[in-house]
Write a protein that holds these residues in place. Sequence first.
Motif, PDB file in Angstrom:
ATOM      1  N   ALA A 120      54.109  30.694  43.022  1.00 31.84           N
ATOM      2  CA  ALA A 120      54.137  29.894  42.969  1.00 31.84           C
ATOM      3  C   ALA A 120      52.887  29.108  42.360  1.00 31.84           C
ATOM      4  N   LEU A 121      51.985  28.703  43.010  1.00 31.29           N
ATOM      5  CA  LEU A 121      50.257  28.456  42.313  1.00 31.29           C
ATOM      6  C   LEU A 121      49.807  28.945  41.353  1.00 31.29           C
ATOM      7  N   SER A 122      50.011  30.270  40.794  1.00 35.50           N
ATOM      8  CA  SER A 122      49.470  31.179  39.802  1.00 35.50           C
ATOM      9  C   SER A 122      51.055  30.352  38.657  1.00 35.50           C
ATOM     10  N   ASN A 123      52.147  29.883  38.706  1.00 36.93           N
ATOM     11  CA  ASN A 123      53.365  29.273  37.659  1.00 36.93           C
ATOM     12  C   ASN A 123      52.575  27.965  37.081  1.00 36.93           C
ATOM     13  N   SER A 124      51.928  26.680  38.717  1.00 38.71           N
ATOM     14  CA  SER A 124      51.690  25.754  38.299  1.00 38.71           C
ATOM     15  C   SER A 124      50.351  25.196  37.500  1.00 38.71           C
ATOM     16  N   LEU A 125      49.111  26.854  36.743  1.00 34.41           N
ATOM     17  CA  LEU A 125      48.572  26.187  36.985  1.00 34.41           C
ATOM     18  C   LEU A 125      48.859  27.105  35.124  1.00 34.41           C
ATOM     19  N   ALA A 127      47.219  28.261  31.051  1.00 32.88           N
ATOM     20  CA  ALA A 127      46.337  28.796  31.468  1.00 32.88           C
ATOM     21  C   ALA A 127      45.089  29.207  31.089  1.00 32.88           C
ATOM     22  N   SER A 128      44.239  29.211  32.542  1.00 34.13           N
ATOM     23  CA  SER A 128      42.609  29.678  32.507  1.00 34.13           C
ATOM     24  C   SER A 128      42.316  30.786  33.264  1.00 34.13           C
ATOM     25  N   PRO A 129      41.335  31.294  33.390  1.00 34.70           N
ATOM     26  CA  PRO A 129      40.683  32.325  34.130  1.00 34.70           C
ATOM     27  C   PRO A 129      41.790  32.318  35.755  1.00 34.70           C
ATOM     28  N   LEU A 130      41.437  31.066  36.883  1.00 33.45           N
ATOM     29  CA  LEU A 130      41.842  31.009  37.674  1.00 33.45           C
ATOM     30  C   LEU A 130      42.965  31.456  37.990  1.00 33.45           C
ATOM     31  N   ARG A 131      44.407  30.899  37.032  1.00 37.87           N
ATOM     32  CA  ARG A 131      45.425  31.718  36.733  1.00 37.87           C
ATOM     33  C   ARG A 131      45.496  33.150  36.313  1.00 37.87           C
ATOM     34  N   GLY A 132      44.889  33.575  35.558  1.00 35.29           N
ATOM     35  CA  GLY A 132      44.827  35.148  35.222  1.00 35.29           C
ATOM     36  C   GLY A 132      44.039  35.683  36.497  1.00 35.29           C
ATOM     37  N   ALA A 133      43.261  35.115  36.873  1.00 37.12           N
ATOM     38  CA  ALA A 133      42.403  36.138  38.616  1.00 37.12           C
ATOM     39  C   ALA A 133      43.587  36.429  39.625  1.00 37.12           C
ATOM     40  N   LEU A 134      44.724  34.727  39.304  1.00 36.78           N
ATOM     41  CA  LEU A 134      45.629  35.059  40.623  1.00 36.78           C
ATOM     42  C   LEU A 134      46.797  36.803  39.853  1.00 36.78           C
ATOM     43  N   GLU A 135      47.039  36.072  38.378  1.00 31.00           N
ATOM     44  CA  GLU A 135      48.175  37.090  38.099  1.00 31.00           C
ATOM     45  C   GLU A 135      47.959  38.321  38.516  1.00 31.00           C
ATOM     46  N   ARG A 136      46.228  38.498  38.635  1.00 36.48           N
ATOM     47  CA  ARG A 136      45.574  40.278  38.681  1.00 36.48           C
ATOM     48  C   ARG A 136      46.114  41.109  39.660  1.00 36.48           C
ATOM     49  N   LEU A 137      45.467  39.869  40.550  1.00 34.30           N
ATOM     50  CA  LEU A 137      45.393  39.532  42.198  1.00 34.30           C
ATOM     51  C   LEU A 137      47.119  40.518  42.605  1.00 34.30           C
ATOM     52  N   LEU A 138      47.877  39.738  42.472  1.00 34.25           N
ATOM     53  CA  LEU A 138      49.314  39.635  42.047  1.00 34.25           C
ATOM     54  C   LEU A 138      50.080  40.825  41.909  1.00 34.25           C
ATOM     55  N   GLU A 139      48.966  41.295  41.095  1.00 33.23           N
ATOM     56  CA  GLU A 139      49.442  42.344  40.052  1.00 33.23           C
ATOM     57  C   GLU A 139      49.225  43.674  41.419  1.00 33.23           C
ATOM     58  N   ARG A 140      48.289  43.723  41.418  1.00 36.77           N
ATOM     59  CA  ARG A 140      47.332  44.883  41.883  1.00 36.77           C
ATOM     60  C   ARG A 140      47.406  44.708  43.904  1.00 36.77           C
ATOM     61  N   ALA A 141      48.419  44.117  44.242  1.00 39.79           N
ATOM     62  CA  ALA A 141      48.553  43.731  45.956  1.00 39.79           C
ATOM     63  C   ALA A 141      49.435  44.288  45.974  1.00 39.79           C
ATOM     64  N   ALA A 142      49.257  45.075  47.738  1.00 35.38           N
ATOM     65  CA  ALA A 142      50.085  45.391  47.715  1.00 35.38           C
ATOM     66  C   ALA A 142      51.332  45.019  48.677  1.00 35.38           C
ATOM     67  N   ARG A 143      52.569  44.401  48.479  1.00 32.05           N
ATOM     68  CA  ARG A 143      53.525  43.535  49.176  1.00 32.05           C
ATOM     69  C   ARG A 143      53.662  44.377  50.550  1.00 32.05           C
ATOM     70  N   GLN A 144      54.305  43.190  51.793  1.00 31.52           N
ATOM     71  CA  GLN A 144      55.228  43.884  53.491  1.00 31.52           C
ATOM     72  C   GLN A 144      55.754  43.380  52.067  1.00 31.52           C
ATOM     73  N   GLU A 145      56.982  44.504  52.850  1.00 36.02           N
ATOM     74  CA  GLU A 145      58.214  44.483  52.658  1.00 36.02           C
ATOM     75  C   GLU A 145      59.406  43.684  53.228  1.00 36.02           C
TER      76      GLU A 145
END
Length: 145
Positions: A120-125, A127-145
């Motif tokens: 939600a935070l990434s979608n509200s930002l 286009a910026s380096p911060l948004r890109g960093a958050l998107e990469r973090l979310l792509e790489r992060a393992a998720r608990q189901e």
Amino acid sequence: MPNLLQNYLEAAEGTGKVLAHAKLLVQLAALYQEIAPPHLGQASTLANYKSGIMLIHATTGAVATKLRQMAPTLVDELLKRGVECRGVQVKVQAADRRAPALRPAALKPLSGRTGQTLTALSNSLPASPLRGALERLLERAARQE
């Protein structure tokens, strides 16, 4: 071209003496590692060989002391193997610790709620380096189901 370079490196007016000494050091270093006890060989290295004197660098004072005690044995073993050795000189040369080995980061999964909040935070930002960093973090992060 490679032959010309090799000829220059081996020529007396080129770097022939340096190359010959380097080859000798490589051979002697391998021989030293065979002769020295494994625990001392791992904590020391052959630094130089000049006028029949072998210079060994030890990582600690304790290793240097033990190698100094073993010097006559090392000289005898080198003589048996055909190396003209009149003595062994040992100096303490601490290991280079400027660049510590990096440990791989432990993978810590994101909880479902954390993943949703970051998305939600990434979608509200904008286009910026911060948004890109958050998107990469979310792509790489393992998720608990």
